[in-house]
Write a protein that holds these residues in place. Structure first.
Motif, PDB file in Angstrom:
ATOM      1  N   VAL A  12       0.833  -1.210   0.000  1.00  0.00           N
ATOM      2  CA  VAL A  12       0.000   0.000   0.000  1.00  0.00           C
ATOM      3  C   VAL A  12       0.865   1.256   0.000  1.00  0.00           C
ATOM      4  O   VAL A  12       0.531   2.249  -0.657  1.00  0.00           O
ATOM      5  CB  VAL A  12      -1.028   0.003   1.155  1.00  0.00           C
ATOM      6  CG1 VAL A  12      -0.371   0.215   2.501  1.00  0.00           C
ATOM      7  CG2 VAL A  12      -2.104   1.043   0.914  1.00  0.00           C
ATOM      8  N   ILE A  13       1.989   1.228   0.695  1.00  0.00           N
ATOM      9  CA  ILE A  13       2.903   2.380   0.679  1.00  0.00           C
ATOM     10  C   ILE A  13       3.536   2.513  -0.702  1.00  0.00           C
ATOM     11  O   ILE A  13       3.706   3.622  -1.210  1.00  0.00           O
ATOM     12  CB  ILE A  13       3.955   2.279   1.799  1.00  0.00           C
ATOM     13  CG1 ILE A  13       3.268   2.503   3.153  1.00  0.00           C
ATOM     14  CG2 ILE A  13       5.091   3.276   1.588  1.00  0.00           C
ATOM     15  CD1 ILE A  13       4.168   2.331   4.352  1.00  0.00           C
ATOM     16  N   GLN A  14       3.861   1.410  -1.322  1.00  0.00           N
ATOM     17  CA  GLN A  14       4.416   1.456  -2.674  1.00  0.00           C
ATOM     18  C   GLN A  14       3.414   2.053  -3.663  1.00  0.00           C
ATOM     19  O   GLN A  14       3.769   2.905  -4.480  1.00  0.00           O
ATOM     20  CB  GLN A  14       4.829   0.051  -3.122  1.00  0.00           C
ATOM     21  CG  GLN A  14       5.978  -0.513  -2.336  1.00  0.00           C
ATOM     22  CD  GLN A  14       6.260  -1.968  -2.664  1.00  0.00           C
ATOM     23  OE1 GLN A  14       5.547  -2.613  -3.428  1.00  0.00           O
ATOM     24  NE2 GLN A  14       7.326  -2.509  -2.091  1.00  0.00           N
ATOM     25  N   ILE A  15       2.157   1.623  -3.568  1.00  0.00           N
ATOM     26  CA  ILE A  15       1.104   2.158  -4.451  1.00  0.00           C
ATOM     27  C   ILE A  15       0.886   3.635  -4.168  1.00  0.00           C
ATOM     28  O   ILE A  15       0.802   4.455  -5.091  1.00  0.00           O
ATOM     29  CB  ILE A  15      -0.198   1.349  -4.266  1.00  0.00           C
ATOM     30  CG1 ILE A  15      -0.014  -0.061  -4.821  1.00  0.00           C
ATOM     31  CG2 ILE A  15      -1.383   2.061  -4.905  1.00  0.00           C
ATOM     32  CD1 ILE A  15      -1.106  -1.034  -4.421  1.00  0.00           C
ATOM     33  N   HIS A  16       0.778   3.980  -2.900  1.00  0.00           N
ATOM     34  CA  HIS A  16       0.572   5.368  -2.476  1.00  0.00           C
ATOM     35  C   HIS A  16       1.688   6.266  -3.016  1.00  0.00           C
ATOM     36  O   HIS A  16       1.427   7.333  -3.581  1.00  0.00           O
ATOM     37  CB  HIS A  16       0.533   5.404  -0.946  1.00  0.00           C
ATOM     38  CG  HIS A  16       0.268   6.733  -0.345  1.00  0.00           C
ATOM     39  ND1 HIS A  16      -0.994   7.272  -0.254  1.00  0.00           N
ATOM     40  CD2 HIS A  16       1.109   7.629   0.231  1.00  0.00           C
ATOM     41  CE1 HIS A  16      -0.914   8.448   0.347  1.00  0.00           C
ATOM     42  NE2 HIS A  16       0.342   8.686   0.650  1.00  0.00           N
ATOM     43  N   THR A  17       2.916   5.815  -2.879  1.00  0.00           N
ATOM     44  CA  THR A  17       4.074   6.577  -3.350  1.00  0.00           C
ATOM     45  C   THR A  17       4.065   6.708  -4.866  1.00  0.00           C
ATOM     46  O   THR A  17       4.289   7.801  -5.402  1.00  0.00           O
ATOM     47  CB  THR A  17       5.378   5.905  -2.880  1.00  0.00           C
ATOM     48  OG1 THR A  17       5.355   5.818  -1.448  1.00  0.00           O
ATOM     49  CG2 THR A  17       6.599   6.691  -3.335  1.00  0.00           C
ATOM     50  N   ALA A  18       3.808   5.612  -5.564  1.00  0.00           N
ATOM     51  CA  ALA A  18       3.787   5.644  -7.031  1.00  0.00           C
ATOM     52  C   ALA A  18       2.724   6.606  -7.543  1.00  0.00           C
ATOM     53  O   ALA A  18       2.979   7.396  -8.465  1.00  0.00           O
ATOM     54  CB  ALA A  18       3.556   4.243  -7.582  1.00  0.00           C
ATOM     55  N   LEU A  19       1.546   6.577  -6.944  1.00  0.00           N
ATOM     56  CA  LEU A  19       0.477   7.487  -7.369  1.00  0.00           C
ATOM     57  C   LEU A  19       0.836   8.941  -7.084  1.00  0.00           C
ATOM     58  O   LEU A  19       0.560   9.829  -7.896  1.00  0.00           O
ATOM     59  CB  LEU A  19      -0.842   7.116  -6.679  1.00  0.00           C
ATOM     60  CG  LEU A  19      -1.505   5.832  -7.154  1.00  0.00           C
ATOM     61  CD1 LEU A  19      -2.658   5.446  -6.231  1.00  0.00           C
ATOM     62  CD2 LEU A  19      -1.996   5.978  -8.596  1.00  0.00           C
ATOM     63  N   ALA A  20       1.456   9.197  -5.941  1.00  0.00           N
ATOM     64  CA  ALA A  20       1.844  10.566  -5.596  1.00  0.00           C
ATOM     65  C   ALA A  20       2.922  11.086  -6.545  1.00  0.00           C
ATOM     66  O   ALA A  20       2.844  12.230  -7.022  1.00  0.00           O
ATOM     67  CB  ALA A  20       2.321  10.636  -4.149  1.00  0.00           C
ATOM     68  N   VAL A  21       3.919  10.267  -6.831  1.00  0.00           N
ATOM     69  CA  VAL A  21       4.987  10.680  -7.753  1.00  0.00           C
ATOM     70  C   VAL A  21       4.404  10.908  -9.155  1.00  0.00           C
ATOM     71  O   VAL A  21       4.755  11.881  -9.832  1.00  0.00           O
ATOM     72  CB  VAL A  21       6.125   9.632  -7.773  1.00  0.00           C
ATOM     73  CG1 VAL A  21       7.110   9.903  -8.893  1.00  0.00           C
ATOM     74  CG2 VAL A  21       6.831   9.607  -6.422  1.00  0.00           C
ATOM     75  N   PHE A  22       3.493  10.036  -9.550  1.00  0.00           N
ATOM     76  CA  PHE A  22       2.823  10.191 -10.838  1.00  0.00           C
ATOM     77  C   PHE A  22       2.038  11.504 -10.875  1.00  0.00           C
ATOM     78  O   PHE A  22       2.065  12.238 -11.872  1.00  0.00           O
ATOM     79  CB  PHE A  22       1.907   8.994 -11.091  1.00  0.00           C
ATOM     80  CG  PHE A  22       1.219   9.012 -12.415  1.00  0.00           C
ATOM     81  CD1 PHE A  22       1.940   8.960 -13.604  1.00  0.00           C
ATOM     82  CD2 PHE A  22      -0.169   9.053 -12.495  1.00  0.00           C
ATOM     83  CE1 PHE A  22       1.306   8.969 -14.838  1.00  0.00           C
ATOM     84  CE2 PHE A  22      -0.811   9.055 -13.714  1.00  0.00           C
ATOM     85  CZ  PHE A  22      -0.077   9.015 -14.891  1.00  0.00           C
ATOM     86  N   ALA A  23       1.352  11.832  -9.776  1.00  0.00           N
ATOM     87  CA  ALA A  23       0.583  13.080  -9.704  1.00  0.00           C
ATOM     88  C   ALA A  23       1.498  14.298  -9.799  1.00  0.00           C
ATOM     89  O   ALA A  23       1.140  15.302 -10.428  1.00  0.00           O
ATOM     90  CB  ALA A  23      -0.241  13.127  -8.420  1.00  0.00           C
ATOM     91  N   VAL A  24       2.680  14.214  -9.195  1.00  0.00           N
ATOM     92  CA  VAL A  24       3.637  15.330  -9.298  1.00  0.00           C
ATOM     93  C   VAL A  24       4.047  15.524 -10.754  1.00  0.00           C
ATOM     94  O   VAL A  24       4.073  16.647 -11.266  1.00  0.00           O
ATOM     95  CB  VAL A  24       4.871  15.096  -8.393  1.00  0.00           C
ATOM     96  CG1 VAL A  24       5.979  16.091  -8.706  1.00  0.00           C
ATOM     97  CG2 VAL A  24       4.477  15.184  -6.924  1.00  0.00           C
ATOM     98  N   ALA A  25       4.371  14.434 -11.441  1.00  0.00           N
ATOM     99  CA  ALA A  25       4.765  14.523 -12.855  1.00  0.00           C
ATOM    100  C   ALA A  25       3.618  15.072 -13.701  1.00  0.00           C
ATOM    101  O   ALA A  25       3.836  15.930 -14.577  1.00  0.00           O
ATOM    102  CB  ALA A  25       5.199  13.157 -13.365  1.00  0.00           C
ATOM    103  N   LEU A  26       2.404  14.618 -13.433  1.00  0.00           N
ATOM    104  CA  LEU A  26       1.241  15.141 -14.165  1.00  0.00           C
ATOM    105  C   LEU A  26       1.031  16.621 -13.897  1.00  0.00           C
ATOM    106  O   LEU A  26       0.650  17.373 -14.798  1.00  0.00           O
ATOM    107  CB  LEU A  26      -0.021  14.375 -13.777  1.00  0.00           C
ATOM    108  CG  LEU A  26      -0.270  13.059 -14.472  1.00  0.00           C
ATOM    109  CD1 LEU A  26      -1.496  12.376 -13.880  1.00  0.00           C
ATOM    110  CD2 LEU A  26      -0.461  13.260 -15.967  1.00  0.00           C
TER     111      LEU A  26
END
Length: 132
Positions: A12-26
């Motif tokens: 869940v932390i891995q998913i949470h982090t990946a989504l947050a990093v993706f949101a920053v790039a977006l």
């Protein structure tokens, strides 16, 4: 820098982090394109879904427990979900200024502001970038 702490974290932390990093790039991409364009709308929807995923996934992260399994960050997650709905409604109803203000608040408050706290000692991002 090492990604080992992230790989050792719960899924869940891995998913949470990946989504947050993706949101920053977006966020960077969205800020560079013309507002209201088809690309803005498509990337905006993807951003909203990504941020909703970040907020929702936080409910399964309970490293800091103040009230049962919850912490103040979970209040932020509820706030983010409400604001995402508000921002989308504003855009769909032509309230461009309200949409802009809400989205900027989410970017600078929820994404960047709350994200900064992940760099505190003991947190995964601190371990990745600053060692520990």
């Amino acid at each position: 820098m090492t990604l080992t702490p992230l790989f050792n974290a719960t899924p869940v932390i891995q998913i949470h982090t990946a989504l947050a990093v993706f949101a920053v790039a977006l966020t960077i991409a969205i800020f560079t394109i013309r507002r209201g364009s088809p690309a803005h709308r498509i990337l905006g929807w993807i951003w909203v879904l990504s941020m909703a995923g970040v907020a929702l996934s936080s409910f399964w992260i309970s490293d800091i427990r103040l009230i049962g399994p919850f912490s103040p960050i979970h209040l932020l997650s509820v706030f983010v979900l409400v604001q995402l709905i508000s921002a989308v409604r504003a855009a769909r109803s032509g309230q461009v200024q309200r949409h802009r203000q809400t989205m900027r608040g989410l970017v600078f408050g929820a994404l960047i502001g709350a994200g900064a706290f992940t760099f505190l000692p003991g947190r995964v991002m601190y371990q990745i970038f600053l060692g520990g």
